[in-house]
Structure formats: C-alpha cells, structure tokens
Scaffold this motif. Sequence first.
Motif, PDB file in Angstrom:
ATOM      1  N   UNK A 247       0.817  -1.203   0.000  1.00 27.61           N
ATOM      2  CA  UNK A 247       0.000   0.000   0.000  1.00 27.61           C
ATOM      3  C   UNK A 247       0.859   1.265   0.000  1.00 27.61           C
ATOM      4  N   UNK A 248       1.987   1.251   0.694  1.00 30.49           N
ATOM      5  CA  UNK A 248       2.886   2.417   0.687  1.00 30.49           C
ATOM      6  C   UNK A 248       3.463   2.639  -0.707  1.00 30.49           C
TER       7      UNK A 248
ATOM      8  N   UNK B 184       1.868  10.501  -7.805  1.00 31.37           N
ATOM      9  CA  UNK B 184       2.418  11.238  -8.936  1.00 31.37           C
ATOM     10  C   UNK B 184       1.305  11.821  -9.800  1.00 31.37           C
ATOM     11  N   UNK B 185       0.089  11.265  -9.662  1.00 37.99           N
ATOM     12  CA  UNK B 185      -1.023  11.640 -10.528  1.00 37.99           C
ATOM     13  C   UNK B 185      -2.219  12.230  -9.788  1.00 37.99           C
ATOM     14  N   UNK B 186      -2.179  12.195  -8.445  1.00 42.72           N
ATOM     15  CA  UNK B 186      -3.302  12.697  -7.648  1.00 42.72           C
ATOM     16  C   UNK B 186      -2.794  13.070  -6.266  1.00 42.72           C
ATOM     17  N   UNK B 187      -3.588  13.808  -5.502  1.00 45.30           N
ATOM     18  CA  UNK B 187      -3.173  14.153  -4.143  1.00 45.30           C
ATOM     19  C   UNK B 187      -2.896  12.893  -3.307  1.00 45.30           C
ATOM     20  N   UNK B 188      -1.935  12.981  -2.413  1.00 47.25           N
ATOM     21  CA  UNK B 188      -1.500  11.809  -1.648  1.00 47.25           C
ATOM     22  C   UNK B 188      -2.632  11.178  -0.839  1.00 47.25           C
ATOM     23  N   UNK B 189      -3.488  11.966  -0.215  1.00 42.28           N
ATOM     24  CA  UNK B 189      -4.590  11.400   0.572  1.00 42.28           C
ATOM     25  C   UNK B 189      -5.541  10.602  -0.308  1.00 42.28           C
ATOM     26  N   UNK B 190      -5.843  11.114  -1.496  1.00 41.91           N
ATOM     27  CA  UNK B 190      -6.700  10.385  -2.424  1.00 41.91           C
ATOM     28  C   UNK B 190      -6.010   9.098  -2.876  1.00 41.91           C
ATOM     29  N   UNK B 191      -4.710   9.176  -3.142  1.00 45.70           N
ATOM     30  CA  UNK B 191      -3.942   7.992  -3.539  1.00 45.70           C
ATOM     31  C   UNK B 191      -3.979   6.936  -2.437  1.00 45.70           C
TER      32      UNK B 191
ATOM     33  N   UNK C 224      -6.271   6.556  -0.102  1.00 40.22           N
ATOM     34  CA  UNK C 224      -7.630   6.021  -0.004  1.00 40.22           C
ATOM     35  C   UNK C 224      -7.919   5.036  -1.147  1.00 40.22           C
ATOM     36  N   UNK C 225      -7.527   5.368  -2.362  1.00 45.23           N
ATOM     37  CA  UNK C 225      -7.736   4.454  -3.505  1.00 45.23           C
ATOM     38  C   UNK C 225      -6.992   3.138  -3.294  1.00 45.23           C
ATOM     39  N   UNK C 226      -5.782   3.239  -2.758  1.00 49.56           N
ATOM     40  CA  UNK C 226      -4.990   2.033  -2.500  1.00 49.56           C
ATOM     41  C   UNK C 226      -5.683   1.152  -1.470  1.00 49.56           C
ATOM     42  N   UNK C 227      -6.163   1.736  -0.413  1.00 49.22           N
ATOM     43  CA  UNK C 227      -6.866   0.964   0.627  1.00 49.22           C
ATOM     44  C   UNK C 227      -8.162   0.364   0.081  1.00 49.22           C
ATOM     45  N   UNK C 228      -8.865   1.111  -0.769  1.00 45.55           N
ATOM     46  CA  UNK C 228     -10.080   0.583  -1.389  1.00 45.55           C
ATOM     47  C   UNK C 228      -9.764  -0.627  -2.269  1.00 45.55           C
ATOM     48  N   UNK C 229      -8.628  -0.562  -2.976  1.00 51.00           N
ATOM     49  CA  UNK C 229      -8.214  -1.688  -3.814  1.00 51.00           C
ATOM     50  C   UNK C 229      -7.954  -2.934  -2.994  1.00 51.00           C
TER      51      UNK C 229
END
Length: 162
Positions: free
Chosen positions: A24-25, A33-40, A42-47
Amino acid sequence: MDAQKVTLRKMTLSEYDAATEHREAEATRELSKFMPQELARERTRQGTAQFLPDGLDTAGHHLVVAENGSGEIVGNAWIGPDPRQASGTTSSAWLYDINVFAPFRRRGYGSAILDAAEELVSREGKTSLNLNVVGGNEAAIAMYQRNGYDVSSMYLSKRVQR
C-alpha cells in the motif's frame, strides 16, 4: 550466476500485515504522482478491500512468501484471479504483487519467484500469468522480459498543469 530456486508458502498473519503495509505504501507513492496523496492512499486501501475482502484468507488468492534453499525469506508475492476476466471462467491468473527483499535483489530471486508463481498457477490449470508494471520501473520491466513476458497493452499518461 546459478539460477536461484525458491519455495512458496502461505504468509502468516504478521507477514501478510507487513506485505500489505509495504504494498500500500508503494502503490500510494506511485499514485501520488497523478493525484493528491490522501486520495492515492484512499484508492490504495479501497483496492485492498475490494480484491482481498477476507485478507489472507480470500478465496482464490495466494499470498505467499518465497524461501530460498537455506530457509531465508527472500520475498513475497500475491497471485490470484485475473481481474479482467469474469469470475471462475478464466484460464489466466494475475500477479498482483511481487517483492524481493533488499538484501536479495539483483541475485536472481525475482526470476525464481516468477518461476514458482508460474508453476503454482499451472498446477491449477491456468495457461497464462498476467501482470501490470509501472512504466518507470525499468529493472522490473527488464526482469519480466528476460523471463519471457511480452507487452500486451500499454496505458500512457501525462500530467498537465494549467
């Protein structure tokens, strides 16, 4: 260099927790690199929640560590159903993650883990193992190509500023 060999075994809960934290890290770092870190993050955790709803015991997924002939854990991998195919109808598997631990890198263990993963999915009747790799990860791309993997599609992206 002699070809390395590894044995795959199911992760323990503590190994799974460490592997998930690392994966996840890394994914958050790449997505940032493509979106704000918090959104990144959250997306990773959702995955993780989507693909591993039961964590280590998610049906159809292999969360494994790789041990060398001396019993040292040299890396880990996550192998499961191909997410591009309908459930239960595919002859392909997916390599979601592969990690060779730092002290063992550049010694052939990545190829050994790939070989063991291919053997695992072949025993399950799968005829292909597919994966994604980050475009800038030249070392990984070279390793996959050395092991017979070919590009089957390419997704390009460019961040634009206004």
